[in-house]
Design an enzyme around this catalytic site. Structure first.
Site, mmCIF file in Angstrom:
data_model
loop_
_atom_site.group_PDB
_atom_site.id
_atom_site.type_symbol
_atom_site.label_atom_id
_atom_site.label_comp_id
_atom_site.label_asym_id
_atom_site.label_seq_id
_atom_site.Cartn_x
_atom_site.Cartn_y
_atom_site.Cartn_z
ATOM 1 N N LYS A 1 0.850 -1.201 0.000
ATOM 2 C CA LYS A 1 0.000 0.000 0.000
ATOM 3 C C LYS A 1 0.883 1.248 0.000
ATOM 4 C CE LYS A 1 -3.928 1.965 2.574
ATOM 5 N NZ LYS A 1 -4.778 1.863 3.770
ATOM 6 N N SER B 1 -9.745 1.814 2.895
ATOM 7 C CA SER B 1 -8.919 2.573 1.997
ATOM 8 C C SER B 1 -7.871 1.735 1.257
ATOM 9 C CB SER B 1 -8.195 3.665 2.793
ATOM 10 O OG SER B 1 -7.335 3.101 3.765
ATOM 11 N N SER C 1 -9.852 -0.385 7.227
ATOM 12 C CA SER C 1 -9.352 -0.284 5.849
ATOM 13 C C SER C 1 -8.676 -1.512 5.282
ATOM 14 C CB SER C 1 -8.387 0.888 5.742
ATOM 15 O OG SER C 1 -9.110 2.060 5.559
HETATM 16 N N1 GLN Z 1 -13.029 4.292 6.470
HETATM 17 C C1 GLN Z 1 -12.442 4.755 7.683
HETATM 18 C C2 GLN Z 1 -12.016 6.185 7.517
HETATM 19 O O1 GLN Z 1 -12.289 6.734 6.517
HETATM 20 C C3 GLN Z 1 -11.291 3.884 8.041
HETATM 21 C C4 GLN Z 1 -10.068 4.212 7.287
HETATM 22 C C5 GLN Z 1 -8.908 3.327 7.626
HETATM 23 O O2 GLN Z 1 -9.040 2.319 8.297
HETATM 24 N N2 GLN Z 1 -7.749 3.776 7.209
HETATM 25 O O3 GLN Z 1 -11.418 6.764 8.370
#
Ligand code: GLN
Length: 496
Positions: A84, A159, A183
């Site tokens: 990532k 994400s 995410s």
């Molecule tokens: N969807 C959540 C957010 O937007 C979690 C994001 C993540 O785990 N990086 O913060």
């Protein structure tokens, strides 16, 4: 078998052992697949670097490790991974999917990535993601959205969307994601692969570009629970470069998965599985609910003890998370000022004043990132800290207590990963609150710092994957992987 169609590390190693495949051929095959199916899963492809790694491994096997099979030489010998783009790799552009880091070339490698490469893994490239890991659909990337691996009108989840889509579409064998509120688990569930977040502090965050430091964790995204266990055990351990890492023993989790799988589903016998009442809320898609109900029934018929539990503070989870996460983000992102970090754009170089300079630099953040910086700055501002951040931290403690008392009665907790399957591109991007609710089931374990895993268990009528979310007590990865392996056995290895 198509050259990139492997589902397990052991299969790749068998092919290497038998002489039917070389690491160089394997690396090539993933790049061919990447080119033939544009999912926008990669931000940066590292073909030359990857081939050089493959050549080095082949060379070392002959010289240094004479007589040893690849897997004995190195546990991840020749395994092609996607990383990532929130994790630094020395000399490789690392953007965090943001225009503000468009040209950033880090001078050091994240500990987690370094450990995998030391174990023989090959980095194919840097995976697309939501900008600064903020999002649930991978639509917030400055490099454009990632496409779902099987349904081109759908999101892959976020994400870590590039990391998930590429594994499911065989554009890399496995990948690393990061998980702050879901995410890793959400995109794994949407794309039909395994995604695991360890106990907070298990894996060093050194080289992970920070979003919300008290929540962020790196984890594996794979096609099997066994491989998730192997990657996790290789990455885990105390790191002098990250003071939040834990000095806790790391077991051979992949061996315990194999042992469990040899024993078969009888392993469910006596396993106490907690089902939180609060997790079966209105708004959960009926097909998701049915899939979870049916797997719980199957566990029961194999001897698991199903226990109804209560996590009474669940209703505050999303609100709490969005105070903690945005506050920490606003602090972490203040370093992008065009001086310490952040591309000094042509416009900024012409700035008339310091304020103008800041405005021009920060104009490079996307709208979700700006929203969070503004919210977080507000929540931390003088006079509001007690009302928001402190309060949220107190609620967070209560949620942790909820889990602690539940784990007095059960070994693991199960829930859906997300109330829905993969939604349509654009469906929720105009409505941040709707989007935030996608993480309602994953956020509580993040706030409590607990290890958790998403295992694919079924598909809906449209063929979209559904994942089961398993949560274990702190530092009980052995138990988590065991339960994950049993679920995988029960559904007959349901990865896409
Ligand atoms: N969807 C959540 C957010 O937007 C979690 C994001 C993540 O785990 N990086 O913060």
């Amino acid at each position: 078998m198509a050259m990139n169609n492997f589902k397990k590390i052991s299969e790749i190693h068998e092919a290497f052992d038998s002489g039917t495949l070389t690491p160089i051929e394997l690396v090539h095959s993933y790049f061919v697949e990447m080119k033939s199916n544009p999912l926008n899963a990669f931000i940066t492809e590292c073909q030359d670097r990857a081939l050089a790694q493959a050549e080095q491994l082949t060379h070392d096997l002959k010289s240094k490790y004479q007589g040893k099979t690849p897997r004995v030489a190195k546990p991840l010998f020749g395994i092609p991974l996607g990383i990532k783009d929130v994790l630094t790799v020395d000399g490789v552009r690392t953007t965090c999917a943001s225009k503000i880091l468009e040209d950033y070339i880090p001078p050091y490698t994240a500990t987690a990535v370094q450990k995998l490469e030391n174990a023989g893994a090959i980095t194919l490239g840097k995976m697309n993601m939501d900008e600064f890991a903020m999002g649930s659909s991978n639509e917030n990337s400055a490099f454009g959205p990632v496409i779902h691996p099987t349904h081109s009108d759908r999101v892959p989840g976020g994400s870590s969307g590039g990391s998930a889509s590429a594994v499911a579409a065989k554009q890399c064998f496995a990948s690393l994601g990061t998980d702050t509120g879901g995410s890793i688990r959400l995109p794994a569930s949407f794309c039909g692969i395994v995604g695991m977040k360890p106990t907070y502090g298990r894996i060093s965050r050194y080289g992970q570009i920070a979003f919300a430091s008290s929540l962020d964790q790196i984890g594996p995204m794979t096609q099997s629970v066994e491989d998730a266990a192997l990657l996790c055990q290789i990455m885990s351990g105390e790191d002098p470069l990250d003071s939040t890492t834990l000095n806790a023993p790391v077991d051979d989790w992949s061996e315990s998965v194999r042992a469990e799988q040899r024993r078969g589903v009888s392993g469910f016998s006596g396993l106490r599985v907690g089902v939180p009442q609060e997790y079966f809320i209105e708004g959960i898609h009926p097909e998701v609910k049915n899939a979870i109900d049916s797997i719980i029934q199957k566990m029961k018929s194999q001897g698991a003890e199903i226990v109804s539990i209560s996590l009474p503070h669940t209703q505050y989870a999303v609100a709490t998370y969005y105070v903690v996460a945005v506050s920490e983000a606003s602090s972490n992102l203040s370093r992008y000022d065009g001086v310490k970090f952040g591309t000094r754009s042509a416009a900024a170089r012409e700035a008339k004043s310091l304020e103008d300079f800041y405005k021009k630099i920060r104009a490079n953040f996307g709208s979700e990132v700006k929203r969070r910086i503004i919210l977080g700055t507000f929540a931390l501002s003088s006079g509001y800290y007690d009302a928001y951040y402190r309060r949220a931290s107190q609620v967070r403690r209560l949620m942790r207590n909820d889990f602690e008392s539940a784990f007095q009665k059960v070994d693991v907790i199960v829930s859906p990963v997300c109330p829905t399957t993969a939604f349509k591109l654009g469906e929720k991007s105009k409505n941040p609150l709707q989007m935030y609710l996608s993480d309602i089931f994953t956020i509580p374990a993040s706030l409590a710092g607990l290890p958790c895993i998403s295992v694919p268990i079924a598909k809906d009528q449209e063929g979209l994957p559904i994942g089961l979310h398993l949560i274990a007590p702190r530092l009980q990865e052995t138990l988590l992987f065991k339960a994950g392996a049993l679920v995988e056995l029960l559904v007959g290895g349901h990865t896409s």
